[in-house]
Design a protein around this motif. Structure first.
Motif, PDB file in Angstrom:
ATOM      1  N   MET A   1       0.842  -1.168   0.000  1.00  0.00           N
ATOM      2  CA  MET A   1       0.000   0.000   0.000  1.00  0.00           C
ATOM      3  C   MET A   1       0.894   1.239   0.000  1.00  0.00           C
ATOM      4  O   MET A   1       1.832   1.337   0.762  1.00  0.00           O
ATOM      5  CB  MET A   1      -0.897  -0.027   1.259  1.00  0.00           C
ATOM      6  N   SER A   2       0.571   2.180  -0.868  1.00  0.00           N
ATOM      7  CA  SER A   2       1.371   3.394  -0.961  1.00  0.00           C
ATOM      8  C   SER A   2       1.136   4.275   0.263  1.00  0.00           C
ATOM      9  O   SER A   2       0.157   4.120   0.992  1.00  0.00           O
ATOM     10  CB  SER A   2       1.018   4.157  -2.228  1.00  0.00           C
ATOM     11  N   GLN A   3       2.041   5.225   0.456  1.00  0.00           N
ATOM     12  CA  GLN A   3       1.921   6.133   1.596  1.00  0.00           C
ATOM     13  C   GLN A   3       0.654   6.981   1.468  1.00  0.00           C
ATOM     14  O   GLN A   3      -0.032   7.221   2.456  1.00  0.00           O
ATOM     15  CB  GLN A   3       3.151   7.026   1.697  1.00  0.00           C
ATOM     16  N   ALA A   4       0.310   7.411   0.246  1.00  0.00           N
ATOM     17  CA  ALA A   4      -0.899   8.211   0.031  1.00  0.00           C
ATOM     18  C   ALA A   4      -2.149   7.381   0.351  1.00  0.00           C
ATOM     19  O   ALA A   4      -3.082   7.873   0.989  1.00  0.00           O
ATOM     20  CB  ALA A   4      -0.954   8.724  -1.402  1.00  0.00           C
ATOM     21  N   GLU A   5      -2.157   6.132  -0.084  1.00  0.00           N
ATOM     22  CA  GLU A   5      -3.304   5.252   0.194  1.00  0.00           C
ATOM     23  C   GLU A   5      -3.416   4.974   1.691  1.00  0.00           C
ATOM     24  O   GLU A   5      -4.511   4.969   2.253  1.00  0.00           O
ATOM     25  CB  GLU A   5      -3.183   3.942  -0.591  1.00  0.00           C
ATOM     26  N   ASP A   6      -2.289   4.748   2.350  1.00  0.00           N
ATOM     27  CA  ASP A   6      -2.277   4.526   3.795  1.00  0.00           C
ATOM     28  C   ASP A   6      -2.820   5.753   4.527  1.00  0.00           C
ATOM     29  O   ASP A   6      -3.627   5.630   5.435  1.00  0.00           O
ATOM     30  CB  ASP A   6      -0.862   4.195   4.265  1.00  0.00           C
ATOM     31  N   SER A   7      -2.399   6.938   4.095  1.00  0.00           N
ATOM     32  CA  SER A   7      -2.876   8.187   4.696  1.00  0.00           C
ATOM     33  C   SER A   7      -4.380   8.344   4.485  1.00  0.00           C
ATOM     34  O   SER A   7      -5.111   8.745   5.390  1.00  0.00           O
ATOM     35  CB  SER A   7      -2.124   9.371   4.087  1.00  0.00           C
ATOM     36  N   HIS A   8      -4.839   8.006   3.273  1.00  0.00           N
ATOM     37  CA  HIS A   8      -6.269   8.071   2.959  1.00  0.00           C
ATOM     38  C   HIS A   8      -7.060   7.121   3.855  1.00  0.00           C
ATOM     39  O   HIS A   8      -8.101   7.487   4.405  1.00  0.00           O
ATOM     40  CB  HIS A   8      -6.488   7.742   1.478  1.00  0.00           C
ATOM     41  N   GLN A   9      -6.574   5.893   4.020  1.00  0.00           N
ATOM     42  CA  GLN A   9      -7.249   4.907   4.855  1.00  0.00           C
ATOM     43  C   GLN A   9      -7.277   5.345   6.325  1.00  0.00           C
ATOM     44  O   GLN A   9      -8.274   5.151   7.018  1.00  0.00           O
ATOM     45  CB  GLN A   9      -6.583   3.534   4.717  1.00  0.00           C
ATOM     46  N   ARG A  10      -6.207   5.938   6.788  1.00  0.00           N
ATOM     47  CA  ARG A  10      -6.174   6.437   8.168  1.00  0.00           C
ATOM     48  C   ARG A  10      -7.180   7.562   8.364  1.00  0.00           C
ATOM     49  O   ARG A  10      -7.856   7.635   9.376  1.00  0.00           O
ATOM     50  CB  ARG A  10      -4.773   6.922   8.539  1.00  0.00           C
ATOM     51  N   ARG A  11      -7.267   8.440   7.377  1.00  0.00           N
ATOM     52  CA  ARG A  11      -8.230   9.537   7.460  1.00  0.00           C
ATOM     53  C   ARG A  11      -9.654   8.991   7.463  1.00  0.00           C
ATOM     54  O   ARG A  11     -10.501   9.439   8.234  1.00  0.00           O
ATOM     55  CB  ARG A  11      -8.017  10.515   6.298  1.00  0.00           C
ATOM     56  N   LEU A  12      -9.928   7.999   6.617  1.00  0.00           N
ATOM     57  CA  LEU A  12     -11.253   7.379   6.606  1.00  0.00           C
ATOM     58  C   LEU A  12     -11.564   6.730   7.949  1.00  0.00           C
ATOM     59  O   LEU A  12     -12.680   6.868   8.471  1.00  0.00           O
ATOM     60  CB  LEU A  12     -11.346   6.339   5.485  1.00  0.00           C
ATOM     61  N   ALA A  13     -10.596   6.021   8.515  1.00  0.00           N
ATOM     62  CA  ALA A  13     -10.798   5.383   9.822  1.00  0.00           C
ATOM     63  C   ALA A  13     -11.084   6.435  10.889  1.00  0.00           C
ATOM     64  O   ALA A  13     -11.978   6.264  11.723  1.00  0.00           O
ATOM     65  CB  ALA A  13      -9.573   4.552  10.205  1.00  0.00           C
ATOM     66  N   ARG A  14     -10.339   7.530  10.859  1.00  0.00           N
ATOM     67  CA  ARG A  14     -10.553   8.605  11.835  1.00  0.00           C
ATOM     68  C   ARG A  14     -11.942   9.233  11.648  1.00  0.00           C
ATOM     69  O   ARG A  14     -12.660   9.458  12.613  1.00  0.00           O
ATOM     70  CB  ARG A  14      -9.460   9.661  11.698  1.00  0.00           C
ATOM     71  N   ASN A  15     -12.321   9.482  10.391  1.00  0.00           N
ATOM     72  CA  ASN A  15     -13.641  10.054  10.125  1.00  0.00           C
ATOM     73  C   ASN A  15     -14.758   9.132  10.599  1.00  0.00           C
ATOM     74  O   ASN A  15     -15.745   9.585  11.184  1.00  0.00           O
ATOM     75  CB  ASN A  15     -13.810  10.351   8.636  1.00  0.00           C
ATOM     76  N   LEU A  16     -14.602   7.838  10.349  1.00  0.00           N
ATOM     77  CA  LEU A  16     -15.616   6.887  10.779  1.00  0.00           C
ATOM     78  C   LEU A  16     -15.692   6.834  12.303  1.00  0.00           C
ATOM     79  O   LEU A  16     -16.787   6.846  12.880  1.00  0.00           O
ATOM     80  CB  LEU A  16     -15.333   5.496  10.214  1.00  0.00           C
ATOM     81  N   ASN A  17     -14.565   6.802  12.961  1.00  0.00           N
ATOM     82  CA  ASN A  17     -14.566   6.787  14.435  1.00  0.00           C
ATOM     83  C   ASN A  17     -15.212   8.036  15.008  1.00  0.00           C
ATOM     84  O   ASN A  17     -15.976   7.962  15.970  1.00  0.00           O
ATOM     85  CB  ASN A  17     -13.141   6.622  14.970  1.00  0.00           C
ATOM     86  N   GLU A  18     -14.906   9.195  14.430  1.00  0.00           N
ATOM     87  CA  GLU A  18     -15.518  10.445  14.905  1.00  0.00           C
ATOM     88  C   GLU A  18     -17.021  10.415  14.703  1.00  0.00           C
ATOM     89  O   GLU A  18     -17.782  10.800  15.595  1.00  0.00           O
ATOM     90  CB  GLU A  18     -14.911  11.647  14.173  1.00  0.00           C
ATOM     91  N   LEU A  19     -17.464   9.946  13.552  1.00  0.00           N
ATOM     92  CA  LEU A  19     -18.890   9.873  13.259  1.00  0.00           C
ATOM     93  C   LEU A  19     -19.599   8.926  14.217  1.00  0.00           C
ATOM     94  O   LEU A  19     -20.645   9.263  14.786  1.00  0.00           O
ATOM     95  CB  LEU A  19     -19.114   9.428  11.811  1.00  0.00           C
ATOM     96  N   LEU A  20     -19.026   7.756  14.438  1.00  0.00           N
ATOM     97  CA  LEU A  20     -19.652   6.796  15.351  1.00  0.00           C
ATOM     98  C   LEU A  20     -19.692   7.334  16.784  1.00  0.00           C
ATOM     99  O   LEU A  20     -20.659   7.105  17.510  1.00  0.00           O
ATOM    100  CB  LEU A  20     -18.936   5.446  15.279  1.00  0.00           C
ATOM    101  N   GLN A  21     -18.673   8.073  17.190  1.00  0.00           N
ATOM    102  CA  GLN A  21     -18.672   8.673  18.523  1.00  0.00           C
ATOM    103  C   GLN A  21     -19.769   9.736  18.637  1.00  0.00           C
ATOM    104  O   GLN A  21     -20.468   9.810  19.650  1.00  0.00           O
ATOM    105  CB  GLN A  21     -17.296   9.292  18.831  1.00  0.00           C
ATOM    106  N   GLU A  22     -19.934  10.553  17.616  1.00  0.00           N
ATOM    107  CA  GLU A  22     -20.998  11.552  17.614  1.00  0.00           C
ATOM    108  C   GLU A  22     -22.368  10.877  17.699  1.00  0.00           C
ATOM    109  O   GLU A  22     -23.261  11.346  18.411  1.00  0.00           O
ATOM    110  CB  GLU A  22     -20.924  12.409  16.350  1.00  0.00           C
ATOM    111  N   LEU A  23     -22.517   9.776  16.977  1.00  0.00           N
ATOM    112  CA  LEU A  23     -23.788   9.066  16.989  1.00  0.00           C
ATOM    113  C   LEU A  23     -24.078   8.467  18.364  1.00  0.00           C
ATOM    114  O   LEU A  23     -25.236   8.400  18.776  1.00  0.00           O
ATOM    115  CB  LEU A  23     -23.805   7.982  15.913  1.00  0.00           C
TER     116      LEU A  23
END
Length: 168
Positions: free
Chosen positions: A1-23
């Motif tokens: 996995m490229s560094q850009a893809e890894d960064s994208h996946q981390r951002r998605l994971a963070r966004n999902l965690n934030e959303l689930l916490q808000e919910l």
């Protein structure tokens, strides 16, 4: 996995965690409200309530139930699509569900204020208090954030922003 893809996946994971916490915060509130609304039907005073109060109560319960369904759906989507490479899809759908769930919660909260105001003070004051609740929720939960989002959109036209700096 490229560094850009890894960064994208981390951002998605963070966004999902934030959303689930808000919910989680919204879910707790709507579940307490739902329990309160259900308990009203088993009181002596409710047995003597007029049709207006009963219909307001039923409509409010239905909006609260719909809110619960919408606010808990993202957790089900996440669990069912877990490890299927669909995190981006889950976030997109969960965001829509969250917004609609909050809209239904705002209606349920407004209905609850109207219902209680009708029982406590009745008449035009109950309607005034219900309208005030609708205005309050509509302004704080939707009008102000949408105004800020639109302000950001116009700011983006002025200054280019690095995609990596955005977490949402």
């Amino acid at each position: 996995m490229s560094q850009a893809e890894d960064s994208h996946q981390r951002r998605l994971a963070r966004n999902l965690n934030e959303l689930l916490q808000e919910l989680r915060v919204a879910q707790a509130g709507v579940q307490i409200l739902f329990g309160f609304l259900l308990s009203i039907a088993f009181t002596d005073r409710y047995a003597h309530a007029d049709n207006y109060v009963r219909v307001t109560h039923l409509v409010t319960i239905l909006f609260a139930a719909l809110s619960i369904a919408l606010l808990t759906a993202p957790a089900a989507w996440h669990r069912i699509l877990f490890r299927r490479g669909r995190r981006e899809d889950v976030i997109e759908v969960a965001n829509r569900f969250a917004i609609w769930g909050l809209a239904n919660l705002a209606v349920a909260m407004t209905g609850t204020v109207l219902l209680l105001a009708e029982v406590v003070v009745g008449g035009p004051w109950a309607i005034v208090l219900g309208a005030f609740a609708a205005l309050l929720f509509g302004t704080l939960w939707f009008a102000l954030p949408i105004r800020e989002r639109n302000r950001d959109s116009t700011d983006e036209d002025d200054e280019p922003e690095d995609e990596e700096d955005r977490s949402e």
